[in-house]
Design a protein around this motif. Structure first.
Motif, PDB file in Angstrom:
ATOM      1  N   MET A 211       6.237  13.540   6.851  1.00  0.00           N
ATOM      2  CA  MET A 211       7.081  12.429   6.484  1.00  0.00           C
ATOM      3  C   MET A 211       8.166  12.985   5.242  1.00  0.00           C
ATOM      4  SD  MET A 211       6.824   8.503   5.684  1.00  0.00           S
ATOM      5  CE  MET A 211       8.390   7.359   5.413  1.00  0.00           C
TER       6      MET A 211
ATOM      7  N   GLY B 226      13.938  -1.245   0.014  1.00  0.00           N
ATOM      8  CA  GLY B 226      13.713  -0.713   1.159  1.00  0.00           C
ATOM      9  C   GLY B 226      13.424   0.864   1.228  1.00  0.00           C
TER      10      GLY B 226
ATOM     11  N   SER C  11      12.790   4.354   4.213  1.00  0.00           N
ATOM     12  CA  SER C  11      12.073   4.976   5.148  1.00  0.00           C
ATOM     13  C   SER C  11      10.624   4.540   5.409  1.00  0.00           C
ATOM     14  CB  SER C  11      12.469   6.457   5.576  1.00  0.00           C
ATOM     15  OG  SER C  11      13.752   6.720   5.560  1.00  0.00           O
ATOM     16  N   GLY C  12      10.168   4.990   4.267  1.00  0.00           N
ATOM     17  CA  GLY C  12       8.508   4.670   4.110  1.00  0.00           C
ATOM     18  C   GLY C  12       8.521   3.121   4.191  1.00  0.00           C
TER      19      GLY C  12
ATOM     20  N   ALA D  97      10.007  15.748   6.464  1.00  0.00           N
ATOM     21  CA  ALA D  97      11.546  15.244   7.169  1.00  0.00           C
ATOM     22  C   ALA D  97      12.455  14.864   6.394  1.00  0.00           C
ATOM     23  CB  ALA D  97      11.074  14.319   8.242  1.00  0.00           C
TER      24      ALA D  97
ATOM     25  N   ASN E 148      15.076  10.783  10.646  1.00  0.00           N
ATOM     26  CA  ASN E 148      13.931  11.444  11.232  1.00  0.00           C
ATOM     27  C   ASN E 148      12.614  11.347  10.189  1.00  0.00           C
ATOM     28  OD1 ASN E 148      14.320  12.534  13.750  1.00  0.00           O
ATOM     29  ND2 ASN E 148      16.112  13.635  12.560  1.00  0.00           N
ATOM     30  N   MET E 149      12.946  10.763   8.936  1.00  0.00           N
ATOM     31  CA  MET E 149      12.096  10.558   7.882  1.00  0.00           C
ATOM     32  C   MET E 149      11.301   9.423   8.349  1.00  0.00           C
ATOM     33  SD  MET E 149      12.126  10.471   3.745  1.00  0.00           S
ATOM     34  CE  MET E 149      10.747  10.482   3.006  1.00  0.00           C
ATOM     35  N   ALA E 150      11.807   8.323   8.713  1.00  0.00           N
ATOM     36  CA  ALA E 150      11.152   7.478   9.214  1.00  0.00           C
ATOM     37  C   ALA E 150      10.233   7.631  10.312  1.00  0.00           C
ATOM     38  CB  ALA E 150      12.007   6.033   9.354  1.00  0.00           C
TER      39      ALA E 150
ATOM     40  N   ALA F 132       9.108  10.432  11.377  1.00  0.00           N
ATOM     41  CA  ALA F 132       7.797  10.905  11.018  1.00  0.00           C
ATOM     42  C   ALA F 132       6.916  10.361  10.421  1.00  0.00           C
ATOM     43  CB  ALA F 132       8.465  12.268  10.014  1.00  0.00           C
ATOM     44  N   GLY F 133       6.962   9.139   9.939  1.00  0.00           N
ATOM     45  CA  GLY F 133       5.937   8.362   9.118  1.00  0.00           C
ATOM     46  C   GLY F 133       5.414   7.238  10.100  1.00  0.00           C
TER      47      GLY F 133
ATOM     48  N   HIS G 239       0.891  -1.126   0.100  1.00  0.00           N
ATOM     49  CA  HIS G 239       0.201  -0.051  -0.001  1.00  0.00           C
ATOM     50  C   HIS G 239       0.773   1.115  -0.100  1.00  0.00           C
ATOM     51  CE1 HIS G 239      -2.816   3.031   1.926  1.00  0.00           C
ATOM     52  NE2 HIS G 239      -3.411   2.440   1.368  1.00  0.00           N
ATOM     53  N   ALA G 240       1.945   1.221   0.716  1.00  0.00           N
ATOM     54  CA  ALA G 240       3.057   2.398   0.838  1.00  0.00           C
ATOM     55  C   ALA G 240       3.789   2.558  -0.405  1.00  0.00           C
ATOM     56  CB  ALA G 240       3.824   2.127   2.049  1.00  0.00           C
ATOM     57  N   THR G 241       4.005   1.524  -1.218  1.00  0.00           N
ATOM     58  CA  THR G 241       4.778   1.578  -2.139  1.00  0.00           C
ATOM     59  C   THR G 241       4.222   1.259  -3.765  1.00  0.00           C
ATOM     60  OG1 THR G 241       5.534  -0.674  -1.977  1.00  0.00           O
ATOM     61  CG2 THR G 241       6.870   0.913  -0.903  1.00  0.00           C
TER      62      THR G 241
ATOM     63  N   ALA H 170       8.566   2.515   8.003  1.00  0.00           N
ATOM     64  CA  ALA H 170       7.321   3.178   8.808  1.00  0.00           C
ATOM     65  C   ALA H 170       6.157   2.372   8.515  1.00  0.00           C
ATOM     66  CB  ALA H 170       7.408   4.673   8.376  1.00  0.00           C
TER      67      ALA H 170
END
Lengths: 223, 223
Positions: B80, A195, A197-198, B83, A79-81, A83-84, A43-45, A201
């Motif tokens: 996200m 892979g 950060s998204g 970030a 910090n990106m991961a 934030a997710g 769903h995220a990718t 998360a």
């Protein structure tokens, strides 16, 4: 443009239905215990390769959920991961998301020891947070350092490993999987080059939404 | 595990070399003006599909760089993505990264008008930030609202559109591309289902690193 007005919950249910149907068409229907994680990452990718790439040690999903239910923190490598990862869900469970990469203290230690921030950040996590869920989606260095700590006796509740890239990435995940298996540390890893950060998360959130019972986006709140 | 100690700069140069070589092998070598963006997105995802999926309106890359050099802010649709955008580079250029999704004000407007936060956040961006770089990597709703604003005369410096998903996503990007082309608004879009916050951030960073002249990670600093 005419848009059908649907709630985020409607859209997510429709999306998950499409994902499951296409996974079945590809002969990649995940076992029930892995379904939430596999579907959340796809769903995220929108990338069905993850149905092949994701590996789970025995009961990794349930052990991760148990740790989150007990208030374990999620420690990310960017910090990106961080934030997710769903903050409202973590708060509901008494947990929190942490990332040490931009810490002044970590920077100072890295400078002093002539190492990288990624390594110093893992050292801090291992020293101060036994029983944490560690979610890595960036460089392989952090995952390799974590594997060293596990070999020396550190026992996180769950390792989520999804570094992305072209140099040392494939090998770092194979090594981490072997170390986790040997040590009996639960792990969910996205093998191969892919892979991010998204992805890290999304794996966290699949566990958090299940733990919180908030499968409807409307019940989750915003980060 | 034995790890070769390389600097982040060495690793990134090696990675970019591998990416360019494999792109050539696939017959997908990008034109020089798109190379930084295409390679950065493949670097962030390890997914070569983006070499096919990324579309650029004429001079979109240069126009985006020019806007960033002039201090334009980057407005993202998720915290996200925000970030993931290089803060040190933005600071160097006098810009900043903004995201209105978690604003109390945006939440109140959304409640009052019976709309979504995604829509209210775009309304705020369009009302307060002419000439911004808008980078969307989540839901199609925001991109569609942005297209409506452009049809009504709003002129961002650049639209980066990489929503991901299975419902209305493909259509939202096709519609946004058509609207941007008609209005002469520069746009970089990841067509099809694929995208995400990491893709939106990677496109921003390709432009930022070029604008800042910090192609070496060591010169960039940490978010």
């Amino acid at each position: 443009m005419m848009v059908q007005h649907k709630t985020p919950g409607d859209i997510e249910r429709t999306s998950m239905g499409i994902i499951l149907e296409e996974l079945a068409g590809l002969g990649l229907t995940p076992p029930p215990e892995h379904q939430a994680v596999v579907c959340r990452v796809v769903h995220a990718t929108a990338d069905f390769d993850y149905a092949r790439n994701l590996v789970f040690t025995p009961d990794a999903v349930q052990k991760g959920i148990d740790a989150l239910l007990a208030g374990a923190p999620v420690i990310t490598d960017t910090n990106m991961a961080k934030a997710g990862v769903s903050r409202p869900c973590l708060q509901k469970l008494g947990g929190e998301a942490l990332c040490f990469m931009a810490d002044a203290e970590v920077a100072a230690v890295a400078r002093e020891k002539g190492t990288t921030r990624a390594v110093a950040a893992v050292d801090k996590a291992a020293a101060q947070h036994p029983g944490a869920v560690l979610a890595f989606g960036n460089a392989p260095t952090g995952l390799l350092r974590l594997a060293d700590w596990i070999e020396q006796g550190y026992r996180p509740a769950l390792v989520i490993g999804a570094p992305v890239g072209f140099v040392n990435v494939v090998e770092s995940k194979e090594h981490a999987l072997e170390v986790c298996r040997r040590a009996g540390v639960p792990a969910i890893l996205a093998m191969g080059r892919k892979g991010g950060s998204g992805v890290a998360a999304a794996i966290c959130n699949a566990l958090l939404y299940t733990a919180c019972g908030t499968l409807d986006p409307a019940a989750r709140g915003w980060n």
